[in-house]
Design a protein around this motif. Sequence first.
Motif, short mmCIF file in Angstrom:
data_model
loop_
_atom_site.label_atom_id
_atom_site.label_comp_id
_atom_site.label_asym_id
_atom_site.label_seq_id
_atom_site.Cartn_x
_atom_site.Cartn_y
_atom_site.Cartn_z
N VAL A 4 0.84 -1.20 0.00
CA VAL A 4 0.00 0.00 0.00
C VAL A 4 0.87 1.25 0.00
O VAL A 4 0.59 2.23 -0.69
CB VAL A 4 -0.94 -0.01 1.23
CG1 VAL A 4 -1.69 1.29 1.33
CG2 VAL A 4 -1.91 -1.19 1.12
N ASP A 5 1.96 1.21 0.76
CA ASP A 5 2.85 2.37 0.84
C ASP A 5 3.46 2.68 -0.51
O ASP A 5 3.57 3.84 -0.91
CB ASP A 5 3.95 2.11 1.87
CG ASP A 5 4.82 3.35 2.07
OD1 ASP A 5 4.30 4.36 2.54
OD2 ASP A 5 6.03 3.27 1.76
N GLU A 6 3.85 1.65 -1.27
CA GLU A 6 4.44 1.86 -2.59
C GLU A 6 3.40 2.43 -3.56
O GLU A 6 3.73 3.20 -4.46
CB GLU A 6 5.01 0.55 -3.13
CG GLU A 6 6.29 0.13 -2.45
CD GLU A 6 6.77 -1.22 -2.95
OE1 GLU A 6 7.99 -1.44 -2.95
OE2 GLU A 6 5.94 -2.05 -3.34
N MET A 7 2.14 2.05 -3.40
CA MET A 7 1.10 2.57 -4.28
C MET A 7 0.83 4.04 -4.00
O MET A 7 0.45 4.79 -4.90
CB MET A 7 -0.18 1.75 -4.10
CG MET A 7 -0.05 0.30 -4.57
SD MET A 7 -1.50 -0.69 -4.17
CE MET A 7 -2.75 0.11 -5.14
N GLN A 8 1.02 4.48 -2.75
CA GLN A 8 0.70 5.85 -2.39
C GLN A 8 1.88 6.79 -2.60
O GLN A 8 1.68 7.99 -2.75
CB GLN A 8 0.27 5.88 -0.91
CG GLN A 8 -1.06 5.18 -0.65
CD GLN A 8 -1.41 5.15 0.82
OE1 GLN A 8 -0.55 5.34 1.67
NE2 GLN A 8 -2.67 4.91 1.13
N HIS A 9 3.09 6.28 -2.59
CA HIS A 9 4.28 7.12 -2.68
C HIS A 9 5.18 6.63 -3.82
O HIS A 9 5.39 5.43 -3.97
CB HIS A 9 5.05 7.10 -1.36
CG HIS A 9 4.23 7.53 -0.19
ND1 HIS A 9 3.92 8.85 0.06
CD2 HIS A 9 3.64 6.81 0.80
CE1 HIS A 9 3.17 8.93 1.15
NE2 HIS A 9 3.00 7.71 1.61
N PRO A 10 5.71 7.54 -4.63
CA PRO A 10 6.61 7.13 -5.71
C PRO A 10 7.82 6.38 -5.17
O PRO A 10 8.36 6.70 -4.11
CB PRO A 10 7.04 8.47 -6.34
CG PRO A 10 5.99 9.45 -5.92
CD PRO A 10 5.52 8.99 -4.58
N LEU A 11 8.24 5.35 -5.92
CA LEU A 11 9.43 4.62 -5.54
C LEU A 11 10.66 5.46 -5.85
O LEU A 11 10.70 6.18 -6.85
CB LEU A 11 9.49 3.29 -6.30
CG LEU A 11 8.36 2.31 -6.01
CD1 LEU A 11 8.47 1.11 -6.94
CD2 LEU A 11 8.38 1.87 -4.58
N THR A 12 11.67 5.34 -5.03
CA THR A 12 12.90 6.09 -5.24
C THR A 12 14.09 5.20 -4.91
O THR A 12 13.92 4.15 -4.28
CB THR A 12 12.93 7.36 -4.38
OG1 THR A 12 14.06 8.15 -4.73
CG2 THR A 12 12.98 7.02 -2.90
N ASP A 21 10.33 8.13 -8.47
CA ASP A 21 10.96 9.44 -8.30
C ASP A 21 12.45 9.24 -8.45
O ASP A 21 13.18 9.05 -7.48
CB ASP A 21 10.62 10.01 -6.92
CG ASP A 21 11.22 11.40 -6.70
OD1 ASP A 21 11.68 12.01 -7.68
OD2 ASP A 21 11.27 11.85 -5.54
N VAL A 22 12.91 9.21 -9.70
CA VAL A 22 14.32 8.96 -9.99
C VAL A 22 14.81 9.96 -11.03
O VAL A 22 14.02 10.51 -11.81
CB VAL A 22 14.57 7.53 -10.51
CG1 VAL A 22 14.26 6.50 -9.44
CG2 VAL A 22 13.77 7.26 -11.78
#
Length: 268
Positions: A3-11, A245-246
Amino acid sequence: MSVDEMQHPLTVTQRPEAGPVEAVVFDWGGTLTPWHEIDLGQQWRVFAREVHGIPIESDDVPQEDLDRAQELADRILLAEDRAWRRGRLEDRASARLDDILREAGIDPREDRHHVALAAYRRFWEPHTHTDPQVRPLFEGLRERGLKVGVLSNTIWSREYHREIFERDGVLDLIDGDAYSSEIHVVKPHREAFQAVCDTLGVAPTHAVYVGDRLFEDVLGSQEVGMRAIWVPHSDIPTDQQVTVDVEPDGTAHELLDVLTIVDGWLAG
């Protein structure tokens, strides 16, 4: 995906310091091959018609037979989609073509399978041509004393990919290659990038990765310490995108731009 990965961009969570460049590794589909849209359902309709012995060009076929072939094609497409989603959103597990066919209820050992597979490959042939800039690019990297590698997320075998590279006259310039169908993970898993670096005999911090996807190619390679060059010429379908977010280390608007970018690192 959590759920956290769905809500926040991966970096990129960690990144070792990059060292001198010794190798450049390339993604295959959409990078070494020009991107274009493909009817993914058609590949399996071609396959399914051959499984059921239905001539591709014939219109004089009982509707019942056509329905059976369509049902099989839909089943295989669903199994393939599940396999790619597992790799992209869940456990990063890889898949092979035979695994997908078995999941769809096809026995790859059946004689009709081999006929259907030949038709499947004929469907893909016009969609697998290597970009004309690849050979001069690979030659330029070799002239600079750099190794050339390939790392691809794929359900196809190593032999199949090498046949394509040989057909298009670039196999002799590839020093090492790795395919997710032969290892248990897909990009962006760090073990995929480590696998191709091991094949080339270089440390990830001494290698560059070139690809068209920010999630699979840029995020994953940077996490193991590779420099990442993004080739943003693919119109990636929305259902295949993962928010990240890269920031790539370089951007190549055509493949030969890779030489200019790498030259800057070699000079530095």
